[in-house]
Write an enzyme that holds these catalytic residues in place. Structure first.
Site, PDB file in Angstrom:
ATOM      1  N   SER A 125       0.833  -1.206   0.000  1.00  0.00           N
ATOM      2  CA  SER A 125       0.000   0.000   0.000  1.00  0.00           C
ATOM      3  C   SER A 125       0.864   1.250   0.000  1.00  0.00           C
ATOM      4  O   SER A 125       1.955   1.269   0.566  1.00  0.00           O
ATOM      5  CB  SER A 125      -0.897  -0.005   1.245  1.00  0.00           C
ATOM      6  OG  SER A 125      -1.489   1.259   1.446  1.00  0.00           O
ATOM      7  N   TYR A 150      -1.929  -0.988  10.923  1.00  0.00           N
ATOM      8  CA  TYR A 150      -2.234  -1.551   9.595  1.00  0.00           C
ATOM      9  C   TYR A 150      -1.101  -1.188   8.627  1.00  0.00           C
ATOM     10  O   TYR A 150      -0.527  -2.062   7.970  1.00  0.00           O
ATOM     11  CB  TYR A 150      -3.573  -1.023   9.066  1.00  0.00           C
ATOM     12  CG  TYR A 150      -3.674  -1.148   7.567  1.00  0.00           C
ATOM     13  CD1 TYR A 150      -3.424  -0.044   6.743  1.00  0.00           C
ATOM     14  CD2 TYR A 150      -3.955  -2.365   6.963  1.00  0.00           C
ATOM     15  CE1 TYR A 150      -3.469  -0.157   5.360  1.00  0.00           C
ATOM     16  CE2 TYR A 150      -4.004  -2.484   5.580  1.00  0.00           C
ATOM     17  CZ  TYR A 150      -3.751  -1.370   4.788  1.00  0.00           C
ATOM     18  OH  TYR A 150      -3.784  -1.493   3.422  1.00  0.00           O
ATOM     19  N   LYS A 154       2.123  -3.532   6.584  1.00  0.00           N
ATOM     20  CA  LYS A 154       2.507  -3.537   5.159  1.00  0.00           C
ATOM     21  C   LYS A 154       4.018  -3.321   5.018  1.00  0.00           C
ATOM     22  O   LYS A 154       4.687  -3.989   4.234  1.00  0.00           O
ATOM     23  CB  LYS A 154       1.723  -2.457   4.401  1.00  0.00           C
ATOM     24  CG  LYS A 154       0.244  -2.745   4.254  1.00  0.00           C
ATOM     25  CD  LYS A 154      -0.014  -4.060   3.540  1.00  0.00           C
ATOM     26  CE  LYS A 154      -1.487  -4.360   3.366  1.00  0.00           C
ATOM     27  NZ  LYS A 154      -1.715  -5.682   2.748  1.00  0.00           N
TER      28      LYS A 154
HETATM   29  C1  WQD Z   1      -9.444   9.119   1.448  1.00  0.00           C
HETATM   30  C2  WQD Z   1      -9.691  10.599   1.746  1.00  0.00           C
HETATM   31  C3  WQD Z   1     -10.196  11.084   4.035  1.00  0.00           C
HETATM   32  C4  WQD Z   1     -14.105   9.195   4.222  1.00  0.00           C
HETATM   33  C5  WQD Z   1      -6.776   4.076   3.405  1.00  0.00           C
HETATM   34  C6  WQD Z   1      -5.586   3.234   3.753  1.00  0.00           C
HETATM   35  C7  WQD Z   1      -5.040   2.606   2.492  1.00  0.00           C
HETATM   36  C8  WQD Z   1      -6.112   1.790   1.875  1.00  0.00           C
HETATM   37  C9  WQD Z   1      -7.279   2.712   1.497  1.00  0.00           C
HETATM   38  C10 WQD Z   1      -6.835  -0.419   2.423  1.00  0.00           C
HETATM   39  C11 WQD Z   1      -9.048  11.039   3.065  1.00  0.00           C
HETATM   40  C12 WQD Z   1     -11.365  11.442   3.119  1.00  0.00           C
HETATM   41  C13 WQD Z   1     -12.871   9.633   3.765  1.00  0.00           C
HETATM   42  C14 WQD Z   1     -15.119  10.136   4.558  1.00  0.00           C
HETATM   43  C15 WQD Z   1     -13.626  11.905   3.947  1.00  0.00           C
HETATM   44  N1  WQD Z   1      -6.521   0.801   2.799  1.00  0.00           N
HETATM   45  N2  WQD Z   1     -12.657  10.968   3.628  1.00  0.00           N
HETATM   46  N3  WQD Z   1     -14.834  11.464   4.404  1.00  0.00           N
HETATM   47  O1  WQD Z   1      -7.157   7.008   4.113  1.00  0.00           O
HETATM   48  O2  WQD Z   1      -6.369   7.467   1.720  1.00  0.00           O
HETATM   49  O3  WQD Z   1      -6.353   5.124   2.580  1.00  0.00           O
HETATM   50  O4  WQD Z   1      -7.751   3.328   2.721  1.00  0.00           O
HETATM   51  O5  WQD Z   1      -6.744  -0.927   1.354  1.00  0.00           O
HETATM   52  O6  WQD Z   1      -3.947   1.781   2.821  1.00  0.00           O
HETATM   53  O7  WQD Z   1      -4.585   4.056   4.313  1.00  0.00           O
HETATM   54  O8  WQD Z   1      -8.514   6.245   2.103  1.00  0.00           O
HETATM   55  O9  WQD Z   1     -10.870   6.451   1.454  1.00  0.00           O
HETATM   56  O10 WQD Z   1     -10.267   6.352   3.934  1.00  0.00           O
HETATM   57  O11 WQD Z   1      -9.763   8.394   2.640  1.00  0.00           O
HETATM   58  O12 WQD Z   1     -13.404  13.123   3.817  1.00  0.00           O
HETATM   59  O13 WQD Z   1     -16.246   9.807   4.997  1.00  0.00           O
HETATM   60  O14 WQD Z   1     -11.089  10.810   1.905  1.00  0.00           O
HETATM   61  O15 WQD Z   1     -10.033  12.080   5.023  1.00  0.00           O
HETATM   62  O16 WQD Z   1      -8.556  12.353   2.902  1.00  0.00           O
HETATM   63  P1  WQD Z   1      -7.056   6.577   2.692  1.00  0.00           P
HETATM   64  P2  WQD Z   1      -9.923   6.806   2.562  1.00  0.00           P
END
Ligand code: WQD
Length: 340
Positions: A125, A150, A154
């Site tokens: 990741s 998590y 990785k």
């Molecule tokens: C993306 C952006 C949130 C939800 C994580 C893990 C990565 C992978 C994918 C597993 C961020 C914003 C989110 C919401 C929001 N994990 N957001 N409102 O954090 O980039 O990655 O998930 O496979 O390893 O680190 O993904 O989709 O959670 O967030 O504003 O209700 O969307 O703050 O900026 P992230 P995400």
């Protein structure tokens, strides 16, 4: 036909990769304990592929399970997806994450060595980069301290794979550093199935559009970005799946004791607010969203430099952001009883 073990093959990325493997002439052998996936995905895969899919229910941490799968289908390679992946949950239950995510890799590698299975593609990741100092990130960008257990699993798994190759084990390894997987198979028969309240952005968007969630909260719009919201590299899950097939073909050509690592992203960054606006436009609807406080641990902005995967694997994304957001909405709308 070459058999490939897919651990976690009933999961989001695993199931889409199974489709791409069959298209490329491989026979996927799915192993999944269904702890974070739905058994009906297997039937959906058969519908998409027009043939039965070989699968086993079991834990890839369990050597006996691996023995029985191998006895029935002597696989020649492995794609290792099986892992817990909820960032927030990993801070609450770190031991569960280290035991499962790290433990299962060591059991699998030991088993592969015993059977002479050489090729493994590992699901890593972009979280290993933390908040990069320079963008876009290349594979040489230094990894940072993980923001969560998590993310640390990785990094540790990547280190285990490097050390195992250095020990002259006869394995060929590719780690794929995923950026943000989104979207669903164009048939809308498989897609992302979050457990409970989605942690990730796009499933929360689609559930808000479906009226399952009252509104979506944008976690901060006061960052140093184009519109104040965080930036990510959102990659269609079919493009991500195809990268695994390309990585496997690449491994088959390498000598023993081989390790390589690739970023898998589009090379473009889009903000959270851009995702919301694009989703509304592509699907001709209005989303109910509000701006809320920042989410602790969030990286502000990250997107991939994809030159290496382009040049070495000949892999390029085929789907656009619009495709991803259209396909994710079609999938959400298709969700019915047996998969909801
Ligand atoms: C993306 C952006 C949130 C939800 C994580 C893990 C990565 C992978 C994918 C597993 C961020 C914003 C989110 C919401 C929001 N994990 N957001 N409102 O954090 O980039 O990655 O998930 O496979 O390893 O680190 O993904 O989709 O959670 O967030 O504003 O209700 O969307 O703050 O900026 P992230 P995400």
């Amino acid at each position: 036909m070459k058999k490939i073990l897919i651990t976690g093959g009933a999961g989001y990325i695993g199931s889409h990769t199974a489709v791409e493997l069959v298209k490329a002439g491989y026979e996927p052998i799915i192993l999944d304990d269904f702890s974070n996936s739905n058994p009906n995905v297997i039937n959906r895969l058969s519908e998409i592929l027009g043939k039965d899919v070989i699968y086993f229910e079991g834990d890839c941490n369990d050597k006996e399970v691996l023995e029985s799968v191998y006895a029935a289908h002597a696989f020649e390679g492995v794609i290792h997806f099986a892992a817990f992946k909820a960032v927030g949950e990993s801070t609450q239950f770190p031991l569960k994450y280290y035991q499962n995510n790290v433990g299962s890799l060591t059991v699998l590698l030991d088993f592969m060595q015993q059977k002479g299975v050489k090729n493994i593609v590992f699901s890593s990741s972009c979280t290993v980069y933390g908040q990069p100092d320079q963008l876009p990130v290349t594979e040489e960008t230094p990894r940072k301290d993980a923001e969560s257990p998590y993310g640390n699993t990785k990094k540790i798994c990547e280190d285990i794979l490097v050390d195992f190759v250095k020990s002259k084990a006869k394995v060929r390894v590719v780690s794929l550093r995923y950026f943000n997987p989104v979207g669903a198979h164009p048939s809308a028969k498989i897609g992302e199935l979050p457990n409970g309240t989605p942690n990730n952005l796009v499933p929360f968007v689609t559930q808000t559009a479906a009226g399952i969630r009252e509104k979506i909260t944008v976690f901060g719009d006061d960052y140093d970005t184009v519109d104040g919201s965080c930036i990510r590299d959102f990659i269609h899950v079919m493009d991500l799946a195809n990268a695994h097939v390309k990585a496997l073909a690449y491994l088959e050509k390498q000598a023993d004791c081989f390790y390589d690592v690739f970023n898998v992203g589009t090379g473009n960054g889009n903000s959270v607010l851009e995702i919301i606006k694009t989703f509304e436009k592509v699907n001709d609807l209005k989303l109910n969203y509000t701006i809320g406080p920042r989410r602790p641990g969030d990286v502000v902005k990250i997107w991939a430099d994809t030159q290496k995967i382009n040049q070495v694997l000949g892999w390029y994304p085929q789907y656009s952001l619009e495709d991803s957001l259209r396909d994710s909405w079609n999938w959400e709308k298709s969700l019915s009883g047996e998969l909801a």
